[in-house]
Design a protein around this motif. Structure first.
Motif, PDB file in Angstrom:
ATOM      1  N   TYR A 229       0.405  -1.004  -0.047  1.00 11.61           N
ATOM      2  CA  TYR A 229       0.288   0.232  -0.273  1.00 11.61           C
ATOM      3  C   TYR A 229       0.893   1.644   0.062  1.00 11.61           C
ATOM      4  CZ  TYR A 229      -4.281  -2.455   0.375  1.00 11.61           C
ATOM      5  OH  TYR A 229      -5.426  -3.183   0.273  1.00 11.61           O
ATOM      6  N   LYS A 230       2.208   1.208   0.031  1.00  7.76           N
ATOM      7  CA  LYS A 230       2.716   2.371   0.511  1.00  7.76           C
ATOM      8  C   LYS A 230       3.741   2.597  -1.474  1.00  7.76           C
ATOM      9  CE  LYS A 230       7.434   4.152   2.537  1.00  7.76           C
ATOM     10  NZ  LYS A 230       8.280   4.341   3.275  1.00  7.76           N
ATOM     11  N   ASN A 231       4.200   1.471  -1.675  1.00  5.43           N
ATOM     12  CA  ASN A 231       5.504   1.482  -2.901  1.00  5.43           C
ATOM     13  C   ASN A 231       3.661   1.258  -4.490  1.00  5.43           C
ATOM     14  OD1 ASN A 231       6.787   1.780  -1.792  1.00  5.43           O
ATOM     15  ND2 ASN A 231       7.434   0.198  -1.033  1.00  5.43           N
ATOM     16  N   GLY A 232       2.827   0.304  -3.880  1.00  2.00           N
ATOM     17  CA  GLY A 232       1.995  -0.427  -5.413  1.00  2.00           C
ATOM     18  C   GLY A 232       2.598  -0.917  -4.963  1.00  2.00           C
ATOM     19  N   ALA A 233       1.846  -1.873  -6.333  1.00  3.88           N
ATOM     20  CA  ALA A 233       2.256  -2.912  -7.005  1.00  3.88           C
ATOM     21  C   ALA A 233       3.781  -2.711  -8.936  1.00  3.88           C
ATOM     22  CB  ALA A 233       1.444  -3.648  -8.332  1.00  3.88           C
ATOM     23  N   PRO A 234       5.008  -3.729  -8.795  1.00  7.23           N
ATOM     24  CA  PRO A 234       5.711  -3.682  -9.832  1.00  7.23           C
ATOM     25  C   PRO A 234       5.005  -2.900 -10.883  1.00  7.23           C
ATOM     26  CG  PRO A 234       6.204  -5.710  -8.775  1.00  7.23           C
ATOM     27  CD  PRO A 234       4.308  -5.309  -8.134  1.00  7.23           C
ATOM     28  N   VAL A 235       5.657  -2.223 -11.978  1.00 13.53           N
ATOM     29  CA  VAL A 235       5.350  -1.570 -13.620  1.00 13.53           C
ATOM     30  C   VAL A 235       4.548  -2.429 -13.770  1.00 13.53           C
ATOM     31  CG1 VAL A 235       6.204  -0.565 -15.062  1.00 13.53           C
ATOM     32  CG2 VAL A 235       6.917   0.425 -12.487  1.00 13.53           C
ATOM     33  N   ASN A 236       5.660  -3.975 -13.909  1.00 13.23           N
ATOM     34  CA  ASN A 236       5.372  -4.874 -15.246  1.00 13.23           C
ATOM     35  C   ASN A 236       4.744  -6.185 -14.492  1.00 13.23           C
ATOM     36  OD1 ASN A 236       7.300  -5.893 -13.561  1.00 13.23           O
ATOM     37  ND2 ASN A 236       8.853  -6.569 -15.043  1.00 13.23           N
TER      38      ASN A 236
END
Length: 350
Positions: A229-236
């Motif tokens: 929830y802090k960093n989100g999911a990886p772009v890929n």
């Protein structure tokens, strides 16, 4: 889901129907044989087609318009299998609570239909300890509406009944930037955690294969949640996961993928029951030409299931767009996700 019809007049009916619109008979679902039974409106019972003289009657929750399943009058319980799994339900004296709970039960009974088709029990004994699937459906405190979190722990699935409110669900969906959020989806996801505990964790071979596909289940869950929830999911993330939430932890990857496995099995059975086939009016797209001529619950080869499922999702989304709705299935199944789904199919089938 299969198609149903009134056993009296043969009129097609839905899984949730309690009355036949054509002949006026009562309708009740008999889970043992996966059929809707029809009986006169003035009658309170219908005789079982399995045992002569054995009477069936509605589950006790029928009086709340929350269940149409039938139970044996000799079973010693007034509740069906699905309703017997409830540990807590909201205060039904509150009209809004009751409406929410009715919607919740509709979704939960569809879940139990799928579990029955997959021959998955809901009661286990793991290491000499009982582990049973149970549900708490809780109404939030108006002064602290976020206190009740939907989740799973040791077989107990907790659901905030606000999830039955379409406006609330859409609000949360937008807040979390989700593309899909339904009651049935919640049930399928959370029950995935339960079956991880009974099908994967106690089985060393399954656990090793799980870790090779889904990752390290021993990773600190709270820390992983906070990081997500802090960093989100990886772009890929789409290259390896079915959803962004699946990237959070191996457990969530399993639960998200499990939910999609139930989605596709149900959708394919529905297509098979309708005799659907696709022969699109465009050239050189042979992978869209399919005929749903097999029952997915009897199919061992998961590649054949996927071969038929993917064209159906394209057709389903196209139909939805035709009437101004968003895609019903807004997901892409990458090769790594298909491998995970194949593993789930193997674990369930064998």
């Amino acid at each position: 889901m299969k198609l149903f019809q009134c056993t009296n007049c043969k009129n097609p009916v839905y899984f949730e129907n309690t009355t036949c619109e054509k002949c006026g008979n009562n309708l009740g679902y008999f889970n043992t044989i996966e059929e809707i039974l029809s009986f006169p409106a003035a009658s309170k019972t219908v005789y079982s087609p399995l045992q002569q003289g054995s009477a069936l009657t509605y589950c006790a929750n029928h009086k709340h318009n929350a269940c149409n399943w039938l139970v044996s009058t000799e079973s010693g319980t007034s509740f069906c299998e699905a309703c017997s799994s409830n540990r807590t339900i909201p205060d039904l004296n509150d009209a809004e609570n009751k409406l929410d709970w009715q919607k919740i039960e509709t979704a939960k009974h569809r879940l139990f239909y799928s579990l029955h088709k997959l021959k998955l029990p809901t009661k286990f004994n793991i290491n000499d300890q009982p582990l049973n699937l149970r549900f708490d459906f809780l109404a939030p405190d108006p002064n602290n509406p976020s206190a009740i979190k939907t989740g799973h722990a040791n077989g107990l699935i907790t659901l905030n009944i606000q999830e039955a409110n379409a406006a609330h669900r859409e609000y949360i969906k937008e807040q979390l930037s989700e593309r899909y959020r339904t009651l049935l989806g919640h049930f399928r996801h959370e029950v995935g955690h339960f079956y991880w505990e009974v099908l994967i964790q106690p089985n060393p071979k399954n656990l090793d294969e799980f870790r090779a596909l889904f990752g390290d289940d021993t990773q600190d869950y709270a820390a992983a949640l906070q990081a997500h929830y802090k960093n989100g999911a990886p772009v890929n993330w789409r290259e390896n996961y079915i959803s962004s939430y699946a990237t959070m932890h191996a457990w969530e990857d399993w639960a998200e993928t499990w939910a999609h496995y139930l989605h596709l099995m149900d959708m394919l059975e529905t297509s098979y029951s309708f005799g659907l086939s696709l022969d699109p009016e465009i050239s050189k797209v042979l992978n869209l030409e399919v005929a749903c001529d097999f029952d997915p619950y009897e199919e061992k080869d998961f590649q054949n299931i996927i071969k038929h499922y993917l064209p159906l999702t394209y057709a389903l989304n196209s139909l939805n767009r035709s009437v101004g709705h968003q895609d019903a299935y807004p997901f892409v199944l990458s090769p790594p996700v298909i491998k995970k789904l194949t593993f789930i199919h193997k674990v369930v089938q064998f």
